[in-house]
Design an enzyme around this catalytic site. Structure first.
Site, PDB file in Angstrom:
ATOM      1  CB  CYS A  87      -0.972   0.002   1.164  1.00 22.63           C
ATOM      2  SG  CYS A  87      -0.210   0.413   2.704  1.00 22.63           S
ATOM      3  CB  CYS A  97       0.520   4.321   4.366  1.00 20.65           C
ATOM      4  SG  CYS A  97      -0.388   2.839   4.705  1.00 20.65           S
TER       5      CYS A  97
END
Lengths: 92, 142
Positions: B48, B50
Site C-alpha cells: 500500500c 503508506c
C-alpha cells in the site's frame, strides 16, 4: 515504490472513526465515501451499552493499537453518519 | 491474492538493501522468534501507499540512528502468507495491520506502531517515533 490510487476520496485507505446519530461508532479503513454512505474495510464497532466500556475508553484503546477487524466490510449509511475523522489524529 | 512478484520485488528490496533480513516462510519466522534475545524490529511490509510513502522510508531513516535494534527483520503482508501469520502470532494482542512495526526485547513487544499511526505521516515523523523507542529500549552502540 507502492500502489497509489487516483480518483478516490481523500480518505481512501485511511483508518477513520465514523460517528453516527445512534449508539454505534465505527472504526475501519475507508474505501469509499459516497451518497450511499461510508464503506469501511476491516472495521470494529462500538455499541454503547449501560455498564459497558465508554466510547472514550474504546476510542483511546483503538487509537493506541488499531481496530480489531471484526467486520470485513460494512457500509455506514450516509443518513446515520455525523462525522468521519482520522483515527491517527486521536493518537497524535 | 498475492500481487505479481515483479511488482513486489522492488518493495522488498527497499528494506533488504538496508540489511533488513526478509523472512519468507513460517519456519524462518520460527527461527527468528525462538530464543530471541536482545532487541529486534519486525517490519510488516505491504504494497500500500503508506508503506511506500511512510513506513519503508521511515524505517530507513530510523536505521541511520546511532542506537538501533540488534536485528531488523521483515515479512510481506499479502505475499508471504504463512510467514505473516506466524509473525503476527508473536504479537497477537495487537490487531493485525499492515504496514506496521513491532520492536521486541527478549521476545516481548515493547513498542508497536500500527498502520493508522503511519498513514499520512511523513517518514521523518515515523523515524522519530522509532528512534525514541530505540533510545528507550535498545543498547547504545559503543
Amino acid at each position: 515504490m507502492g500502489t497509489f490510487h487516483h480518483d478516490t476520496h481523500e480518505l481512501h485507505g485511511i483508518t477513520c472513526v465514523v460517528e453516527t446519530r445512534g449508539p454505534r461508532t465505527w472504526v475501519g479503513r475507508v474505501h469509499e465515501v459516497g451518497p450511499a454512505g461510508v464503506l469501511l474495510h476491516d472495521a470494529d464497532v462500538f455499541d454503547e451499552v449501560p455498564g459497558g466500556p465508554t466510547k472514550a475508553e474504546f476510542l483511546a484503546r483503538t487509537a493506541a493499537v488499531g481496530p480489531w477487524p471484526r467486520h470485513k466490510s460494512v457500509v455506514v449509511p450516509a443518513a446515520e453518519v455525523t462525522s468521519v475523522r482520522r483515527l491517527g489524529d486521536l493518537s497524535a | 491474492m498475492p500481487y505479481p512478484e515483479e511488482l513486489v520485488s522492488p518493495m522488498r528490496a527497499e528494506l533488504t538493501r538496508l540489511g533488513v533480513k526478509e523472512l519468507r516462510t513460517a519456519a524462518e519466522v520460527d527461527g527468528f522468534a525462538n530464543g530471541q534475545k536482545g532487541t529486534a524490529l519486525l517490519v510488516i511490509n505491504s504494497v500500500c501507499g503508506c508503506a511506500a510513502g511512510g513506513a519503508r522510508p521511515g524505517v530507513a531513516m530510523a536505521l541511520e540512528h546511532g542506537t538501533k535494534p540488534d536485528a531488523v527483520v521483515t515479512v510481506f503482508a499479502g505475499q508471504d502468507l504463512d510467514a505473516v501469520a506466524k509473525a503476527r502470532a508473536l504479537f497477537a494482542e495487537y490487531p493485525p495491520s499492515s504496514p506496521s512495526l513491532a520492536l521486541f526485547k527478549d521476545g516481548k513487544v515493547v513498542h508497536f506502531v500500527p498502520r493508522h499511526q503511519i498513514e499520512g505521516r511523513a517518514p521523518a515523523m515515523i523515524a522519530n517515533d522509532l528512534k525514541a523507542a530505540f533510545d528507550k529500549h535498545c543498547a547504545k552502540a559503543s
